[in-house]
Design a protein around this motif. Structure first.
Motif, PDB file in Angstrom:
ATOM      1  N   ILE A 189       0.803  -1.170  -0.091  1.00 32.94           N
ATOM      2  CA  ILE A 189       0.165   0.018  -0.051  1.00 32.94           C
ATOM      3  C   ILE A 189       0.590   1.040  -0.425  1.00 32.94           C
ATOM      4  O   ILE A 189       1.810   1.126   1.009  1.00 32.94           O
ATOM      5  N   ALA A 190       1.320   1.528  -0.998  1.00 36.27           N
ATOM      6  CA  ALA A 190       1.890   2.998  -2.004  1.00 36.27           C
ATOM      7  C   ALA A 190       2.075   4.588  -0.944  1.00 36.27           C
ATOM      8  O   ALA A 190       1.984   5.601  -0.029  1.00 36.27           O
ATOM      9  N   GLY A 244      -5.026  -2.837  10.175  1.00 40.80           N
ATOM     10  CA  GLY A 244      -4.100  -3.623  10.480  1.00 40.80           C
ATOM     11  C   GLY A 244      -3.175  -3.181   9.416  1.00 40.80           C
ATOM     12  O   GLY A 244      -2.097  -3.730   9.431  1.00 40.80           O
ATOM     13  N   LYS A 245      -3.663  -2.905   7.777  1.00 42.25           N
ATOM     14  CA  LYS A 245      -2.423  -2.300   7.273  1.00 42.25           C
ATOM     15  C   LYS A 245      -2.880  -1.424   6.857  1.00 42.25           C
ATOM     16  O   LYS A 245      -3.208  -0.424   5.557  1.00 42.25           O
ATOM     17  N   PRO A 246      -1.928  -0.448   7.250  1.00 40.72           N
ATOM     18  CA  PRO A 246      -1.500   0.906   6.859  1.00 40.72           C
ATOM     19  C   PRO A 246      -0.839   1.249   5.629  1.00 40.72           C
ATOM     20  O   PRO A 246      -0.348   0.832   5.112  1.00 40.72           O
ATOM     21  N   VAL A 247      -0.890   2.891   5.256  1.00 43.28           N
ATOM     22  CA  VAL A 247      -0.265   3.124   4.317  1.00 43.28           C
ATOM     23  C   VAL A 247       1.174   2.961   3.807  1.00 43.28           C
ATOM     24  O   VAL A 247       1.258   3.052   5.539  1.00 43.28           O
ATOM     25  N   GLY A 248       1.847   2.566   3.199  1.00 45.29           N
ATOM     26  CA  GLY A 248       4.020   1.768   4.042  1.00 45.29           C
ATOM     27  C   GLY A 248       3.589   0.695   4.115  1.00 45.29           C
ATOM     28  O   GLY A 248       4.863   0.363   4.295  1.00 45.29           O
ATOM     29  N   THR A 249       3.033  -0.132   4.073  1.00 45.12           N
ATOM     30  CA  THR A 249       2.907  -1.593   4.430  1.00 45.12           C
ATOM     31  C   THR A 249       3.198  -2.354   3.247  1.00 45.12           C
ATOM     32  O   THR A 249       2.443  -1.765   2.118  1.00 45.12           O
ATOM     33  N   VAL A 250       4.191  -2.752   3.180  1.00 43.30           N
ATOM     34  CA  VAL A 250       4.499  -3.677   2.363  1.00 43.30           C
ATOM     35  C   VAL A 250       5.284  -5.477   2.015  1.00 43.30           C
ATOM     36  O   VAL A 250       5.929  -5.411   3.046  1.00 43.30           O
ATOM     37  N   CYS A 251       4.709  -6.139   1.830  1.00 40.82           N
ATOM     38  CA  CYS A 251       4.969  -7.793   1.415  1.00 40.82           C
ATOM     39  C   CYS A 251       6.108  -7.980   0.322  1.00 40.82           C
ATOM     40  O   CYS A 251       6.051  -7.568  -0.355  1.00 40.82           O
ATOM     41  N   PRO A 301       7.644   4.367   5.847  1.00 41.38           N
ATOM     42  CA  PRO A 301       7.219   6.025   5.946  1.00 41.38           C
ATOM     43  C   PRO A 301       7.835   6.726   4.915  1.00 41.38           C
ATOM     44  O   PRO A 301       8.502   6.732   3.852  1.00 41.38           O
ATOM     45  N   GLY A 302       7.009   7.838   4.641  1.00 42.57           N
ATOM     46  CA  GLY A 302       6.948   8.514   3.427  1.00 42.57           C
ATOM     47  C   GLY A 302       5.676   8.413   2.799  1.00 42.57           C
ATOM     48  O   GLY A 302       4.916   7.939   3.086  1.00 42.57           O
ATOM     49  N   ASP A 303       5.871   9.375   1.412  1.00 44.27           N
ATOM     50  CA  ASP A 303       4.711   9.487   0.992  1.00 44.27           C
ATOM     51  C   ASP A 303       5.259   8.242  -0.439  1.00 44.27           C
ATOM     52  O   ASP A 303       5.661   7.731  -0.301  1.00 44.27           O
ATOM     53  N   ARG A 304       3.734   8.410  -1.300  1.00 44.81           N
ATOM     54  CA  ARG A 304       3.601   7.335  -1.886  1.00 44.81           C
ATOM     55  C   ARG A 304       4.914   7.079  -3.272  1.00 44.81           C
ATOM     56  O   ARG A 304       5.422   5.742  -2.886  1.00 44.81           O
ATOM     57  N   ALA A 305       5.694   8.420  -3.426  1.00 43.01           N
ATOM     58  CA  ALA A 305       7.069   7.971  -4.340  1.00 43.01           C
ATOM     59  C   ALA A 305       8.217   7.481  -3.207  1.00 43.01           C
ATOM     60  O   ALA A 305       9.235   6.439  -3.495  1.00 43.01           O
ATOM     61  N   ALA A 306       8.112   7.905  -1.818  1.00 48.59           N
ATOM     62  CA  ALA A 306       9.398   7.177  -0.855  1.00 48.59           C
ATOM     63  C   ALA A 306       9.182   5.937  -0.388  1.00 48.59           C
ATOM     64  O   ALA A 306       9.813   5.235  -0.292  1.00 48.59           O
ATOM     65  N   VAL A 307       7.749   5.429  -0.622  1.00 44.83           N
ATOM     66  CA  VAL A 307       7.274   4.389   0.206  1.00 44.83           C
ATOM     67  C   VAL A 307       7.735   2.938  -1.052  1.00 44.83           C
ATOM     68  O   VAL A 307       8.275   2.487  -1.269  1.00 44.83           O
ATOM     69  N   ARG A 308       7.144   3.791  -3.033  1.00 42.67           N
ATOM     70  CA  ARG A 308       7.423   2.991  -3.703  1.00 42.67           C
ATOM     71  C   ARG A 308       9.049   2.938  -3.701  1.00 42.67           C
ATOM     72  O   ARG A 308       9.776   1.826  -4.234  1.00 42.67           O
ATOM     73  N   GLN A 309       9.737   3.878  -4.190  1.00 40.79           N
ATOM     74  CA  GLN A 309      11.055   3.804  -3.664  1.00 40.79           C
ATOM     75  C   GLN A 309      12.163   2.296  -2.387  1.00 40.79           C
ATOM     76  O   GLN A 309      12.867   1.703  -2.878  1.00 40.79           O
TER      77      GLN A 309
END
Length: 177
Positions: free
Chosen positions: A113-114, A122-129, A147-155
Motif C-alpha cells: 500500500i503505497a 492492520g495494514k496502514p499506508v506504507g505496508t509492503v510485503c 514512512p513517507g509519501d507514495r514515491a518514498a514508499v515505492r522507492q
C-alpha cells in the motif's frame, strides 16, 4: 584514471542495487524474474537500466490488480480473499508464480500500500510485503512498513527487494538437486 571495466556508482540507489544484484546473478549464471504490484515496474526498470542486463533479467510481471495476480502469476483467489493482496501469503505466491512462469532461477515479488489511500485495518499506508523464491529453495517472505509519501514508499520497497535478493543469492543452492 577511471577504469572502463568498472563503471562509476549509479546516483540512483535503486539502480545501483539492481546493478549489484545483476552482476552477482551474472557471475552465478542465473537470471531473475520480478513480480510487482505497488512498485509498478520500478524494479524491472532498475534491473534493465544498463546495457547487458538481458544476461540477468529474464522477465517482469506487473500485476497491479487482484485479477492480474490470478491470471499472470497463478495466485489463488482463495488466498486473495482470505489474506488480502497485501499479505505475505500473496507475496509468496507471486514470487513462486514468477519463478514457475519464467526461465529464471530466482524471483522476487512486491505487493503493498503505497498511498495516499488504500489503508485497511492492520495494514496502514506504507505496508509492503515481499517474497523471494529460487529453484530448490524454500521461499522467503517479509513484511515492512515504510514512512513517507507514495514515491518514498515505492522507492524504499524497490530498494529493499533488490538488496535482500542480493543477500539471499548467497544462501540459495547453486545446484539443480
Amino acid at each position: 584514471m577511471v577504469s572502463l571495466k568498472t563503471p562509476p556508482a549509479h546516483p540512483d540507489p535503486v539502480v545501483a542495487a539492481a546493478v549489484a544484484l545483476g552482476r552477482a546473478l551474472e557471475a552465478r549464471g542465473w537470471m531473475i524474474a520480478s513480480a510487482e504490484s505497488c512498485t509498478g515496474g520500478a524494479i524491472a526498470r532498475a534491473l534493465t537500466e544498463i546495457g547487458g542486463s538481458s544476461r540477468w533479467f529474464e522477465r517482469g510481471f506487473i500485476t497491479y490488480t487482484d485479477q492480474s495476480k490470478i491470471d499472470m502469476l497463478g495466485v489463488a483467489s482463495d488466498t486473495l480473499v482470505a489474506c488480502g493482496a497485501v499479505s505475505p501469503e500473496v507475496a509468496r505466491e507471486m514470487a513462486e508464480g514468477a519463478l514457475a512462469r519464467s526461465r529464471a532461477r530466482c524471483a522476487l515479488s512486491v505487493t503493498g500500500i503505497a498511498g495516499p489511500g488504500g489503508a485497511v485495518p492492520g495494514k496502514p499506508v506504507g505496508t509492503v510485503c515481499f517474497g523471494w523464491a529460487a529453484l530448490h529453495a524454500e521461499p522467503v517472505t517479509e513484511t515492512l512498513r515504510f514512512p513517507g509519501d507514495r514515491a518514498a514508499v515505492r522507492q524504499a520497497a524497490a530498494l529493499h527487494a533488490l538488496r535482500r535478493a542480493h543477500e539471499m543469492l548467497d544462501r540459495w543452492p547453486t545446484t539443480d538437486s
